[in-house]
Design an enzyme around this catalytic site. Structure first.
Site: not given
Length: 681
Positions: A94, A203, A254, A440, A615
């Site tokens: 996600h 998330h 969140s 979700e 990286s």
């Protein structure tokens, strides 16, 4: 004991001119690379190899139906009936910073600019390749499970919706998010470490919707740290140890732990509408713990990594027992749910509510919609009626109290706008049940689902099952809120597309799968209606590739802006080259590396690579100019602990050239900065 195999493969795809998938913001188009995206595959088989299961976690926004069907088709042509829709779980992490364009349903074309073949192919090929690598490296080994609490890494972004759930239910939990991480550790019989899968609900939106660099966000950074630690001396993306940080019931969760503030005034906008006194909802944004989004990504990713490492080192509970898998396709727009002996309700044809357009405090919508609208807006409704047609009375009534913005289930041109046919799937590895969900689930929805599945196993002779939710699997159907959360119609509820009883329907379906596994009756489950495959060519608004050109008296790879001669640790070395469209490279070489940082070795008088484009310390920016010209800027954020010495930065690209009367060709070129010195502080 089991036979175990792990594999990792690149699935990055084109990093320029392609919209990024997640925030649905048409302006958010790829313009370079912060870190590569990977598919990570884990195969578990019985010792007699009678049964196998596969879990894949890919650094993408979500798994789409089209993506899954194409992967399964490739697996079938390679392996026959070994890997099938019932025993392969495909899950997306996600991240909101990966390329879009891999969907067959029309709604997703609007912000993805259509179906973008190079994007879809990169993900399909990456997933299949990761499974190939795992398949070729099966070894006898053991599985261990552990669980623990991750602190300071998440907040609930719709706390007012959560409070709609019954007090008696909420009082059983200490938090309005699930803080628990579940971790599965894999070790070879001889003690060689293979890898791990971690499931944790957050998330991956530490990188916000102003970002244009492709990357795997906070959970991707956790994977990177774990793999760098275990694959000592290897470059990022190399080495045999594979660490997946997979998604779970993250619907209302969140990582932006400072919470929502008005960007213009600095005051909190933690209210039920997420709106600001001046500027409304568009000014309300949640902030992460860092000074900027890169820093927040690093902080949250590191928290997750440190917890996983702790759980990994202490894991002692072995997972044993048979493997099994159950899968069904279901028409989610027409499920009858028995709430109790007297009460039956139904799911609806898919539709999105007004608050869908508001977005969230992690990424607000571009129009003046607010969350929590249970009334329509005559202005937008009229535009919708003219452009797309009115929702039917039946759909309106079914979705109440959701005011419908897009009646996607009734929109079929040029193809259906949303799926009707959805996958439900559970894989059991001994005492661990992985519930693969197609979207979700919010915190409380996930808790109800896990509890129902666990109870079903308990009551059919499989007690003490560990039930974990794997998010964003198999097909994307937006959000799944509880019935109570649905009533207040914030973003997550407006995006619960099959109506108020969506969660109850899923609970009924997953209980059926759990019962079939527990009673050994999987073969009696109806397969369900097969999903459609639409015949779509490369239908896209992404600009076609044109010939690359250079400024007067320059050639590709020439340095336009040179590095300084000297840097200290924690400074940023930066160089700009005459560039070419990075899409040329994605379409020519799946494993193309855009850059290296190299260190000079006196003894051998040679350069060796210390960093590449995977990286997190390097950033690759592509800037499009006029008339086919472009430039590339490479930054190296010199990390703490870098050895003093002489370094250089190199750039590798392809330029496109179409000779008259023949096909376009892509020609590899490279550029190299001057050498520069890093001195100790």
């Amino acid at each position: 004991n089991y036979l175990l195999g792990v594999g990792r493969a690149d699935c990055t795809g084109p990093v320029a001119e392609i919209p990024l998938m997640g925030y649905a913001s048409p302006d958010q188009v790829g313009g370079g690379l912060l870190t590569r995206l990977y598919s990570r595959a884990f195969i578990m088989a019985d010792l007699d190899d009678s049964r196998r299961v596969v879990f894949v976690s890919a650094d993408i926004g979500m798994v789409s139906q089209r993506l899954r069907l194409e992967v399964l088709k490739k697996l079938k042509s390679k392996y026959g009936e070994l890997y099938r829709q019932d025993n392969v779980i495909l899950s997306g992490t996600h991240t909101h910073s990966g390329p879009a364009g891999y969907f067959q349903y029309t709604l997703f074309w609007i912000t993805s600019k259509g179906l973008i073949r190079p994007s879809l192919n990169a993900i399909v090929n990456g997933i299949v390749k990761s499974i190939d690598i795992a398949h070729q490296n099966m070894k006898r080994g053991k599985l261990f499970i552990n669980r623990g609490t991750v602190e300071n890494s998440q907040i609930n972004r719709s706390p007012f919706s959560y409070l709609e759930n019954p007090e008696s239910e909420r009082s059983r939990y200490s938090s309005n998010t699930d803080k628990e991480m579940v971790m599965l550790k894999m070790v070879e019989e001889n003690g060689q470490e293979l890898g791990l899968i971690s499931w944790f609900a957050v998330h991956p939106v530490s990188m916000n919707n102003t970002n244009h660099l492709v990357n795997s966000d906070n959970v991707g950074y956790a994977s990177y740290l774990f793999e760098q630690e275990k694959n000592k001396g290897m470059l990022p993306g190399e080495g045999s140890f594979v660490a997946a940080f997979a998604s779970s019931n993250l619907g209302d969760v969140s990582p932006n732990t400072k919470g929502p503030f008005c960007v213009n005034t600095g005051e909190s906008c933690n209210n039920s509408q997420s709106t600001c006194p001046v500027g409304g909802a568009m000014m309300c944004m949640a902030m992460g713990p860092g000074n900027d989004m890169f820093d927040s990504t690093r902080i949250i990713g590191q928290n997750i990594y440190l917890k996983a490492r702790d759980l990994y080192e202490k894991a002692s509970q072995e997972v044993t027992g048979p493997l099994s898998s159950a899968h069904q396709w279901v028409n989610m727009s027409d499920v009858s749910v028995e709430l109790n002996a007297t009460h039956t309700v139904k799911t609806c044809k898919p539709a999105l509510g007004h608050s869908f357009a508001a977005g969230t405090v992690d990424g607000v919508g571009g129009l003046n919609f607010t969350q929590g609208s249970v009334e329509g807006d005559p202005f937008w409704d009229e535009i919708r009626d003219q452009l797309l047609g009115k929702p039917s009375n039946e759909t309106k009534a079914c979705h109440k109290p959701k005011p419908i913005l897009f009646s996607t289930g009734e929109m079929t041109r040029p193809h259906p706008w949303h799926p009707d046919i959805v996958d439900v799937q559970i894989v059991a590895i001994g005492s661990l049940a992985i519930v693969a969900v197609p979207g979700e689930f919010t915190t409380m929805s996930g808790r109800r689902l896990r509890e129902a599945v666990k109870r079903e196993f308990d009551s059919h002779g499989r007690p003490r099952m560990d039930v974990v939710i794997a998010g964003l699997c198999n097909v994307y159907t937006h959000y799944i809120t509880t019935y109570e959360e649905y009533q207040v119609q914030r973003y997550e509820a407006a995006s619960t597309i099959y109506g108020p009883h969506t969660l109850s329907a899923y609970i009924q379906l997953y209980r059926g799968l759990a019962r079939a596994i527990a009673t050994n009756r999987v073969q009696d489950l109806p397969r369900g209606p097969e999903p459609p495959v639409f015949n779509i060519g490369n239908l896209t608004l992404v600009p076609p590739l044109t010939d690359d050109r250079v400024p007067v008296n320059k050639t590709f790879g020439d340095v336009l802006q040179e590095v300084r001669q000297q840097y200290r640790v924690r400074e940023v070395a930066e160089v700009t080259f005459v560039g070419a469209n990075p899409r040329n490279s994605a379409e020519n070489a799946t494993e193309h590396n855009f850059l290296t940082v190299e260190r000079y070795t006196n003894i051998t008088d040679s350069w060796h690579v210390v960093q590449n484009d995977a990286s997190w310390d390097t950033r690759f920016y592509w800037t499009k100019g006029f008339f086919g010209r472009s430039s590339v800027t490479i930054e190296w954020h010199i990390p703490h602990g870098t050895e003093p010495g002489v370094y250089r930065i190199r750039y590798f690209g392809h330029y496109r050239k179409k000779p008259p009367k023949s096909h376009a060709v892509s020609i590899l070129f490279e550029g190299t900065s001057s050498a520069f010195e890093i001195i100790s502080l």
